[in-house]
Scaffold this active site. Structure first.
Site, mmCIF file in Angstrom:
data_model
loop_
_atom_site.group_PDB
_atom_site.id
_atom_site.type_symbol
_atom_site.label_atom_id
_atom_site.label_comp_id
_atom_site.label_asym_id
_atom_site.label_seq_id
_atom_site.Cartn_x
_atom_site.Cartn_y
_atom_site.Cartn_z
ATOM 1 N N HIS A 1 0.816 -1.215 0.000
ATOM 2 C CA HIS A 1 0.000 0.000 0.000
ATOM 3 C C HIS A 1 0.851 1.267 0.000
ATOM 4 C CE1 HIS A 1 -3.530 -2.374 0.477
ATOM 5 N NE2 HIS A 1 -3.221 -2.799 1.690
ATOM 6 N N ASP B 1 -2.599 -10.840 -2.288
ATOM 7 C CA ASP B 1 -3.159 -10.349 -1.025
ATOM 8 C C ASP B 1 -4.622 -9.979 -1.292
ATOM 9 O OD1 ASP B 1 -2.034 -8.975 1.753
ATOM 10 O OD2 ASP B 1 -3.729 -7.870 0.906
ATOM 11 N N HIS C 1 -6.163 -7.416 -0.485
ATOM 12 C CA HIS C 1 -6.301 -5.988 -0.760
ATOM 13 C C HIS C 1 -5.557 -5.604 -2.038
ATOM 14 C CE1 HIS C 1 -6.836 -6.498 3.595
ATOM 15 N NE2 HIS C 1 -7.656 -5.449 3.538
ATOM 16 N N ASP D 1 -4.486 -12.893 3.986
ATOM 17 C CA ASP D 1 -5.747 -12.303 4.460
ATOM 18 C C ASP D 1 -6.947 -12.751 3.626
ATOM 19 O OD1 ASP D 1 -4.771 -10.902 2.309
ATOM 20 O OD2 ASP D 1 -4.786 -8.945 3.266
#
Length: 362
Positions: free
Chosen positions: A169, A206, A208, A286
């Site tokens: 991120h 991931d 995200h 995740d």
């Protein structure tokens, strides 16, 4: 014969870009993060400094900040890895970080409030910054050093796993989502210069979206990004989504079988679209059933599904003889560490990596 005078602003911009690239190259070539590793070591990178313990404040974020050490302890307890064969990286210095990050961004991390916002733990804003540097940012900088070193090891050995990193991120000028440094972007720039690599594929699995590296490489055709993520959760970065080469949305309610089928097709497409010299695999866990931040809902992806996922990615690179780096990235449950260690054991049993695990245990 008439001539058109050159645009001074164009010349200035070109000169500035050239100067910046020259400085970046100089920093990379003078870095100490690449170092020779004896063959007695396996290309698994970890330091006890990765783990974050900070007066209990780390418990205010759902991330398991001791996940990295627990992965290695499981591998050691299972008898598949010897502690003295693990590689410890160096800490990324300011000059190392300036290869991607701006001076102003790094200076912003000297304010505890900014770090608190990035790591999503508000009380950190009240602490002296020297403590924040020591207890939070130093562990992150060690993990950055591990990700950068992983590229060199992967080129030499065929694969490398940094038991940390994957701060996807964070981009050059902005952190967020528990990501303070852009280790993925840094790793790739080091590989371009030090390893003479010109084509890198990021496989970001991931839960995200990997908006950090997407912003950093938005106009760089040397980097191909396959991002398989849940569009209904953080970071909702619609600008960065425009820069994903191959976008696979995994909506809430996706089953393990559906997920793995999507991955199979995605890898086939990626293999046709791009011919990388290095694969960087962001292997966040995740996506697991019950993860509080992945939010793929029931039935979610099973631990066995994660093992199959990792095997598929490693097999993709192995069959094409492409060096691969794996980063552990997100994963917010205590069970994630065991899932990751079991997956690494499976990779060894399938002869996709060699960490010395006995085949008789298969």
């Amino acid at each position: 014969m008439s001539t058109v005078p050159a645009n001074p602003s164009s010349i200035s911009s070109s000169t500035s870009t050239t100067d910046a690239e020259t400085l970046r190259r100089s920093r990379i070539l003078s870095s100490k993060l690449y170092f020779d590793v004896p063959l007695s070591k396996v290309p698994i990178i970890y330091s006890s400094s990765y783990d974050i313990a900070f007066l209990g404040l780390e418990k205010l974020h759902p991330f398991d900040s001791s996940k990295w050490g627990r992965i290695c302890r499981f591998l050691i307890l299972d008898g598949v890895l010897e502690k003295n064969r693990i590689i410890e990286p160096l800490e990324a210095s300011k000059d190392d970080l300036l290869v991607v990050h701006s001076e102003s961004y790094l200076n912003s991390l000297k304010t505890s409030l900014n770090v608190a916002i990035i790591i999503e733990v508000p009380p950190v804003a009240l602490l002296p910054n020297f403590l924040v540097q020591q207890k939070v940012l130093y562990p992150f900088r060690k993990q950055v050093g591990g990700t950068i070193l992983a590229a060199k090891l992967a080129k030499e050995r065929g694969w490398a796993i940094n038991v940390g990193g994957g701060f996807h991120h964070c981009c050059a000028g902005k952190g967020g989502g528990f990501c303070a440094y852009a280790d993925i972007s840094l790793c790739i720039h080091y590989a371009f210069i030090r390893l003479n690599i010109s084509r890198v594929m990021i496989i970001d699995l991931d839960a995200h979206q990997g908006n950090g590296h997407e912003m950093d490489f938005f106009d760089d055709r040397r980097v191909y990004i396959l991002d398989m993520y849940n569009p209904g959760i953080y970071p909702f970065d619609f600008e960065a989504r425009r820069y994903i080469d191959q976008q696979v949305e995994v909506v809430s309610g996706t089953t393990t079988d559906e997920y793995l089928a999507k991955l199979d097709e995605a890898l086939k497409v990626a293999g046709r679209m791009f011919d990388p010299e290095l694969v960087l695999y962001n292997a966040g866990t995740d996506i697991l059933d019950g993860d509080p931040l992945g939010r793929l809902k029931e039935p979610n992806i099973s631990p066995e599904g994660v093992t199959s996922r990792d095997e598929k990615v490693f097999r993709f690179a192995h069959e094409k003889k492409i060096p691969l780096i794996m980063l552990t990235s997100g994963g917010y449950m205590k069970s994630s560490a065991k899932v990751i260690s079991d997956s690494i054991v499976n990779l060894s049993r399938k002869c996709l990596i060699d960490i010395g695990v006995s085949r008789s245990r298969a």
